[in-house]
Design a protein around this motif. Sequence first.
Motif, short mmCIF file in Angstrom:
data_model
loop_
_atom_site.label_atom_id
_atom_site.label_comp_id
_atom_site.label_asym_id
_atom_site.label_seq_id
_atom_site.Cartn_x
_atom_site.Cartn_y
_atom_site.Cartn_z
N GLU A 91 -100.65 15.27 78.17
CA GLU A 91 -99.73 16.41 78.31
C GLU A 91 -100.25 17.47 79.28
OE1 GLU A 91 -99.69 19.60 75.25
OE2 GLU A 91 -100.76 18.11 74.02
N HIS A 92 -101.54 17.40 79.61
CA HIS A 92 -102.12 18.41 80.51
C HIS A 92 -102.17 17.96 81.97
CE1 HIS A 92 -103.13 20.88 77.10
NE2 HIS A 92 -103.88 19.93 76.56
N VAL A 93 -101.77 16.71 82.23
CA VAL A 93 -101.76 16.24 83.62
C VAL A 93 -100.82 17.13 84.44
CG1 VAL A 93 -101.15 14.33 85.16
CG2 VAL A 93 -102.35 13.86 83.01
N GLY A 94 -101.33 17.62 85.56
CA GLY A 94 -100.54 18.50 86.41
C GLY A 94 -100.86 19.97 86.23
N LYS A 95 -101.61 20.32 85.20
CA LYS A 95 -101.98 21.71 84.96
C LYS A 95 -103.30 22.04 85.66
CE LYS A 95 -99.88 21.77 80.32
NZ LYS A 95 -100.15 21.98 78.87
N PRO A 96 -103.54 23.31 86.01
CA PRO A 96 -104.83 23.69 86.59
C PRO A 96 -105.97 23.45 85.59
CG PRO A 96 -103.20 25.43 86.91
CD PRO A 96 -102.60 24.44 85.94
N LEU A 97 -107.09 22.99 86.11
CA LEU A 97 -108.22 22.63 85.24
C LEU A 97 -108.70 23.83 84.41
CD1 LEU A 97 -110.27 20.51 87.81
CD2 LEU A 97 -108.73 19.67 86.04
N ASP A 130 -93.28 27.72 81.91
CA ASP A 130 -92.97 27.08 80.62
C ASP A 130 -93.87 25.89 80.32
OD1 ASP A 130 -90.95 28.85 79.95
OD2 ASP A 130 -89.40 27.69 81.00
N CYS A 131 -93.98 24.93 81.25
CA CYS A 131 -94.78 23.72 80.97
C CYS A 131 -96.21 23.83 81.49
CB CYS A 131 -94.10 22.47 81.53
SG CYS A 131 -94.15 22.35 83.35
N GLY A 132 -96.48 24.82 82.38
CA GLY A 132 -97.84 25.03 82.86
C GLY A 132 -98.28 24.10 83.98
N THR A 169 -94.93 19.70 89.36
CA THR A 169 -93.51 19.43 89.08
C THR A 169 -92.62 20.58 89.52
OG1 THR A 169 -93.87 20.29 86.84
CG2 THR A 169 -93.99 17.90 87.12
N THR A 170 -93.20 21.54 90.25
CA THR A 170 -92.43 22.71 90.67
C THR A 170 -92.06 22.63 92.15
OG1 THR A 170 -94.48 23.91 91.12
CG2 THR A 170 -93.46 24.24 88.96
N ARG A 171 -91.03 23.38 92.52
CA ARG A 171 -90.59 23.45 93.91
C ARG A 171 -90.23 24.90 94.22
NH1 ARG A 171 -85.59 23.13 96.19
NH2 ARG A 171 -84.64 22.41 94.23
N VAL A 172 -90.72 25.41 95.34
CA VAL A 172 -90.44 26.79 95.75
C VAL A 172 -88.99 26.89 96.24
CG1 VAL A 172 -90.99 28.58 97.45
CG2 VAL A 172 -92.83 27.31 96.33
N GLU A 211 -89.26 20.54 87.23
CA GLU A 211 -88.65 19.33 86.69
C GLU A 211 -88.44 19.40 85.19
OE1 GLU A 211 -91.00 16.00 87.88
OE2 GLU A 211 -90.74 16.37 90.03
N CYS A 212 -89.15 20.32 84.52
CA CYS A 212 -88.98 20.45 83.07
C CYS A 212 -87.69 21.21 82.73
CB CYS A 212 -90.18 21.16 82.45
SG CYS A 212 -90.26 22.95 82.77
N GLY A 213 -86.99 21.71 83.79
CA GLY A 213 -85.76 22.44 83.58
C GLY A 213 -85.91 23.93 83.69
N SER A 214 -87.13 24.41 83.82
CA SER A 214 -87.38 25.84 83.89
C SER A 214 -87.14 26.37 85.30
CB SER A 214 -88.83 26.12 83.48
OG SER A 214 -89.17 27.48 83.70
N THR A 215 -86.70 27.60 85.40
CA THR A 215 -86.62 28.33 86.67
C THR A 215 -87.23 29.71 86.45
OG1 THR A 215 -84.44 29.29 86.20
CG2 THR A 215 -84.48 27.16 87.35
N GLY A 216 -87.69 30.32 87.51
CA GLY A 216 -88.28 31.64 87.36
C GLY A 216 -89.04 32.05 88.60
#
Length: 497
Positions: A81-87, A172-174, A178-181, A196-201
């Motif tokens: 679940e942490h794949v893609g998050k900063p270490l 939201d997902c950290g 999976t994000t796009r500017v 990609e998790c559906g969050s915007t902000g």
Amino acid sequence: MIIHWADVIAERLKDHGPHTLATGITPSGPVHIGNLREVMTADAVYRALVDRGVEARLIYIADTYDRLRRLYPFLDESFREHVGKPLSEIPCPEGCCSSYSEHFLQPFLRAMDLLDIKPEVYRADQLYKEGVYLDAIKTALKKRDEIARILKEVSGRDVSPGWSPFDPICRDCGRMNTTRVTGFDLDSERVDYVCECGSTGSVSMRGGGKLVWRVDWPARWHILRVTVEPFGKDHATAGGSYDTGKRISEDVYNYPAPYPIVYEWIHLKGKGAMHSSTGLVVTVQEMLDVVPPEVLRYLIIRTKPEKHIEFDPGLPLLTLVDEFDQRRGDARALELSSIRQSEPFTIPFRHMVTAVQIARDDEDLLLKVLERSGYETSRRDEILARARNVRIWLERYAPPFVKFDVKEDLPQAVRNISPEERRGLGMLAERIEGKSAQEIHDEIYAVANELGLDPKKFFQAVYLAFLGERQGPKAGWFIASLDRDFVKRRLIEASVA
């Protein structure tokens, strides 16, 4: 006279100082001796510059804001679940440190201290959160199209239409993979995104994400005023990270790219290049368990960076230790490897392997064993430290034939030796009194020749009498290490068995 590679580089650089030598590693897994080559290469050049009176500083950047790229073999399923998050934002795998990145970074920082490498340490997550990258991020966002063009021209690859030099971290997902500017505001210092998790902000440019690697690297050169940096051959390929970084540094950040020092991999004998992600590693601490820190420095410093190192922790490691102790290698490499000014350690590591096995865990007996062999034992602490190294080496890396056990009773195997060999053992028993290790070794040959025995088989008979095996450590030194009364009794006993 061959000049050491670090001095060659320092000579090229000395008139262009002051210098900042940078090195950095992503603490995504156990930091191994392959990683150490980068740091050690920078440290060697740093020392060579300082020796020439050049103003220089050594810095180490831990890439703690890089993302976890996949579920590595050493991680349990819960880390998927942490794949893609900063270490730096992922929990410690064992609950002992403040984060995932610190769990792997802290042992390496301790090892660097033991190796007498004293850089200024920076953590990328802190640099981003403190706003140190702020201007570099703004510049990259404004010059997105120019950077994309450079990447295309240098690497030959187009970036995707929605590509951005900045990776936001989803609130939201950290995750940042999976994000796009979707937009940014330089005045408010905010970046808008969809995930990609559906969050915007939107996130702050101060720690809300990071520059992609090919932009982060040249931005770092500019921010920290880096002038020299070693890096692995993977970054040095045509159109690779250094080539694109050089153009971005010069054209986007108006800063000259640092002097490059490209290094080859350290290969584990018979297995290939070390990689944390595959689990094929010998960690720095594992090596410091079996050799003094100076020897680990020497392993790397003696070889030019552009040549790969074939590392074998078995018998060749013993040769390396003895080469360092006996000062038989490149004098300048030995000097650059030294940590403290002390007299060379005079007891060969190979003989320590013999002595430790004879003494088992008895420290006082170990010193007696070494004294019997003719070695000076006043440097007790150093000897005991080497003994600890030897015990761990025997446990982890020693080939089976190196290990032995002196039998308390006469081994049954002596029944397999010939009558003439028994006679020779009896003769040898009467000739060892007062003799040195070399003289005992020579005496074994002399007895074999007198009786017309095959020397190889007679040596085997000697080993059978003490070990129950046909091979063992160098015989003269082995016998000299044992109590002489015990040796005499055992040889006589074997001669009449």
